[in-house]
Design an enzyme around this catalytic site. Structure first.
Site, short mmCIF file in Angstrom:
data_model
loop_
_atom_site.label_atom_id
_atom_site.label_comp_id
_atom_site.label_asym_id
_atom_site.label_seq_id
_atom_site.Cartn_x
_atom_site.Cartn_y
_atom_site.Cartn_z
N ASP A 49 -4.34 -0.64 1.59
CA ASP A 49 -4.48 -0.39 0.16
C ASP A 49 -5.91 0.04 -0.19
OD1 ASP A 49 -5.71 -2.84 0.52
OD2 ASP A 49 -4.54 -3.90 -1.00
N SER A 50 -6.78 0.05 0.81
CA SER A 50 -8.11 0.66 0.66
C SER A 50 -8.00 2.13 0.29
CB SER A 50 -8.92 0.50 1.95
OG SER A 50 -8.15 0.90 3.07
N LYS A 118 1.63 -5.82 5.96
CA LYS A 118 0.51 -6.76 5.90
C LYS A 118 0.37 -7.27 4.48
CE LYS A 118 -3.92 -5.48 6.08
NZ LYS A 118 -4.46 -6.09 4.83
N GLU A 120 -1.91 -10.25 1.97
CA GLU A 120 -3.09 -11.10 1.88
C GLU A 120 -2.72 -12.50 1.41
OE1 GLU A 120 -6.09 -7.42 0.59
OE2 GLU A 120 -6.03 -9.26 -0.61
N GLU A 186 -11.14 -11.40 7.77
CA GLU A 186 -12.12 -10.51 7.15
C GLU A 186 -13.32 -11.27 6.60
OE1 GLU A 186 -12.66 -6.92 3.86
OE2 GLU A 186 -10.65 -7.67 4.33
#
Length: 274
Positions: A49-50, A118, A120, A186
Site C-alpha cells: 500500500d506504499s 499481508k 498489519e 518493521e
C-alpha cells in the site's frame, strides 16, 4: 535455495519452509515493467500500500483503496513468472472483523492472482488471521511499525524500545500462533528483531530490523533512488535512478529548445505528397 535457482514459483508453504535457511528476498512492485525487473531475483514480490505515497502522491498509506490495490496487483501479476505475489490489504479493508477481512482478501486473491495477502497488526488481529488461514487465505503478518496506524503510534517511530519490547514479542508470537506463514518486522531494534527471529517458527522479513531476520524487504523505488521525498535510515540506495532521470530529462529539454532534437536520424525523409 532462492527463486532464481529453483526456477519455479514458490507458494506460502515453501516460504514457511525456508525458515532459518538462505535469506528470503522480497521487493515491492506496482507496475508490470518493474515486476519484470524484480521477478528473476526475488522470492516474493509485494504490491504494497506504499503505492499510495510512491506513485499517487498521497501523504500516507491511509488513502489507498481496494480498487487501487487490485489495479496494481493485476499489473504486477502480468510481470511475474517466478516470484510469489503478495498483496497488501489496505486500511479499512479488514479491521472491522474476520468476515469483512475474508470478503476483501478473497476478492484481492481472485482478482489479482495473489498467493497471499499481508495485513498489519499484532495480537488484536489474531482472530482475523486465524479466520482467514482456516478458509484458505494465506496471511503474511506485519508488526512493529505499522504505517496504517501512524496516527495512533504518533509518527513513524522505532517500535519496541525498552519496556515496549514485550509488546512486539507478544504481537509476533501471537500472529505466528494464529496461522500467519511469515511476519514482517518493521522498524524495531536490531537485537529485538534477532531475538524474535530465533523464537518464532515462521520466517521473519525485516525492514529496518536485523540482518538476522529470515529475509528482507524494501520499497523498490527507495532502493533504486526513484522516490526521493524522504529517505528512511534503513534504506540502502543501490542506484540513483532519480538523479539519472533528472539529468536525462534536462538534456532532452535543452535539445528541444536548441532545436538539436529531433536530429536528421530521428525524422523521416521524402518530399510532401510522395
Amino acid at each position: 535455495m532462492s527463486a532464481t535457482v529453483e526456477g519455479k514459483r514458490p507458494v506460502p508453504p515453501d516460504i514457511r519452509a525456508r525458515k532459518g535457511g538462505v535469506p528470503l528476498v522480497m521487493l515491492t512492485a506496482y507496475t508490470t515493467p518493474v515486476a519484470r525487473l524484480v521477478d528473476p531475483h526475488c522470492d516474493m514480490v509485494l504490491v504494497g500500500d506504499s503505492v499510495g505515497m510512491v506513485l499517487h502522491g498521497l501523504p500516507s498509506t491511509l488513502g489507498v483503496t481496494m480498487e487501487m490495490m487490485i489495479l496494481h496487483g493485476r499489473a504486477v501479476a502480468r510481470g511475474l513468472s517466478r516470484a510469489m505475489l503478495v498483496v497488501d490489504m489496505p486500511f479499512g479493508a479488514y479491521e472491522e472483523g474476520p468476515a469483512q477481512a475474508f470478503r476483501n482478501a478473497a476478492r484481492l486473491m481472485a482478482e489479482t492472482g495473489a498467493a497471499a495477502v499481508k495485513l498489519e497488526g499484532g495480537a488484536h488481529m489474531a482472530e482475523t488471521i486465524a479466520f482467514l488461514a482456516a478458509r484458505g487465505v494465506p496471511v503474511m503478518a506485519h508488526v512493529g511499525l505499522t504505517p496504517q496506524a501512524v496516527n495512533t503510534l504518533g509518527g513513524y517511530r522505532v517500535q519496541g524500545r525498552g519496556e515496549d519490547a514485550e509488546r512486539i514479542r507478544e504481537d509476533a508470537a501471537t500472529v505466528a500462533g494464529a496461522g500467519a506463514f511469515a511476519v514482517v518486522l518493521e522498524k524495531v531494534p536490531d537485537v529485538l528483531a534477532a531475538e524474535i527471529t530465533r523464537a518464532l517458527p515462521i520466517p521473519t522479513i525485516g525492514i529496518g530490523a536485523s540482518a538476522e531476520c529470515d529475509g528482507q524487504v524494501l520499497v523498490v523505488d527507495d532502493m533504486l533512488g526513484l522516490f526521493t521525498a524522504f529517505r528512511p535510515k534503513f534504506v540502502k540506495r543501490y542506484a540513483e535512478l532519480g538523479a539519472e532521470a533528472d539529468r536525462a530529462i534536462a538534456a532532452y529539454a535543452a535539445d528541444v529548445r536548441a532545436r538539436r532534437f529531433p536530429a536528421p536520424e530521428h525524422v523521416f525523409g521524402g518530399e510532401p505528397g510522395r
